[in-house]
Write an enzyme that holds these catalytic residues in place. Sequence first.
Site, PDB file in Angstrom:
ATOM      1  N   ASN A  62       0.719  -1.107   0.125  1.00 42.90           N
ATOM      2  CA  ASN A  62      -0.008   0.128   0.116  1.00 42.90           C
ATOM      3  C   ASN A  62       0.993   1.480  -0.049  1.00 42.90           C
ATOM      4  O   ASN A  62       1.918   1.402   0.543  1.00 42.90           O
ATOM      5  CB  ASN A  62      -1.029   0.118   1.313  1.00 42.90           C
ATOM      6  CG  ASN A  62      -0.329  -0.060   2.450  1.00 42.90           C
ATOM      7  OD1 ASN A  62       0.545  -0.624   2.899  1.00 42.90           O
ATOM      8  ND2 ASN A  62      -0.800   0.828   3.400  1.00 42.90           N
ATOM      9  N   GLU A  64       0.139   5.260   0.843  1.00 46.35           N
ATOM     10  CA  GLU A  64      -0.649   6.367   0.941  1.00 46.35           C
ATOM     11  C   GLU A  64       0.004   7.774   0.736  1.00 46.35           C
ATOM     12  O   GLU A  64       0.751   8.005   0.210  1.00 46.35           O
ATOM     13  CB  GLU A  64      -0.592   6.386   2.684  1.00 46.35           C
ATOM     14  CG  GLU A  64      -1.253   5.309   3.160  1.00 46.35           C
ATOM     15  CD  GLU A  64      -1.378   5.305   4.794  1.00 46.35           C
ATOM     16  OE1 GLU A  64      -2.135   4.419   5.349  1.00 46.35           O
ATOM     17  OE2 GLU A  64      -0.836   6.363   5.363  1.00 46.35           O
ATOM     18  N   CYS A  73      -4.135   0.562  -2.839  1.00 42.82           N
ATOM     19  CA  CYS A  73      -4.089  -0.500  -2.009  1.00 42.82           C
ATOM     20  C   CYS A  73      -2.951  -1.531  -2.453  1.00 42.82           C
ATOM     21  O   CYS A  73      -2.596  -1.422  -3.402  1.00 42.82           O
ATOM     22  CB  CYS A  73      -5.330  -1.283  -1.847  1.00 42.82           C
ATOM     23  SG  CYS A  73      -6.700  -0.480  -0.901  1.00 42.82           S
ATOM     24  N   GLU A  75      -3.110  -4.883  -2.551  1.00 38.96           N
ATOM     25  CA  GLU A  75      -3.544  -5.753  -3.424  1.00 38.96           C
ATOM     26  C   GLU A  75      -3.566  -5.247  -4.999  1.00 38.96           C
ATOM     27  O   GLU A  75      -3.384  -5.885  -5.905  1.00 38.96           O
ATOM     28  CB  GLU A  75      -5.100  -6.317  -3.156  1.00 38.96           C
ATOM     29  CG  GLU A  75      -4.885  -6.851  -1.715  1.00 38.96           C
ATOM     30  CD  GLU A  75      -5.237  -5.647  -0.686  1.00 38.96           C
ATOM     31  OE1 GLU A  75      -6.021  -6.056   0.395  1.00 38.96           O
ATOM     32  OE2 GLU A  75      -4.996  -4.690  -0.722  1.00 38.96           O
ATOM     33  N   CYS A 108     -10.535  -4.535   0.717  1.00 36.97           N
ATOM     34  CA  CYS A 108     -11.643  -3.253   0.642  1.00 36.97           C
ATOM     35  C   CYS A 108     -12.569  -3.476  -0.567  1.00 36.97           C
ATOM     36  O   CYS A 108     -12.389  -4.330  -1.383  1.00 36.97           O
ATOM     37  CB  CYS A 108     -11.031  -2.073   0.822  1.00 36.97           C
ATOM     38  SG  CYS A 108     -10.279  -1.610  -0.694  1.00 36.97           S
TER      39      CYS A 108
END
Length: 124
Positions: A62, A64, A73, A75, A108
């Site tokens: 991830n 940010e 993310c 993934e 998510c």
Amino acid sequence: MTNKEIKIAWREYYGLDELDVLDRELAQAAIDATALSYAPYSGFNVGAAVLFEDGEIVKGANQENAAYPSGICAERTAIFATYAYGYRKDDIEAIAIVSNGDRVAAPCGVVEFDIHKLRGEFVT
């Protein structure tokens, strides 16, 4: 109107020793990927690893950004790298996701959608 349903199944393990050799290697790659995470705001480091049919593994972490929600993310980083490395959706065998948290790092909604879209389960 048509109702649609998304179902995601996963296995939760409590130690690498519970995994077979290939899954252990995939999980370790995801663990290693957490070190590539950039999470100065949440402190929630997530790593992902995608295993391909040929045995290769691609990692993602991830990332940010202060301009939330423009981060990405782990993934999605790993899945999108699939195409950058010349692989395609049919080459994917498995995905491992780990975090530095004490709870399950479930994908998510955006990640779930991307996985289903990649698998051709949605039509736009």
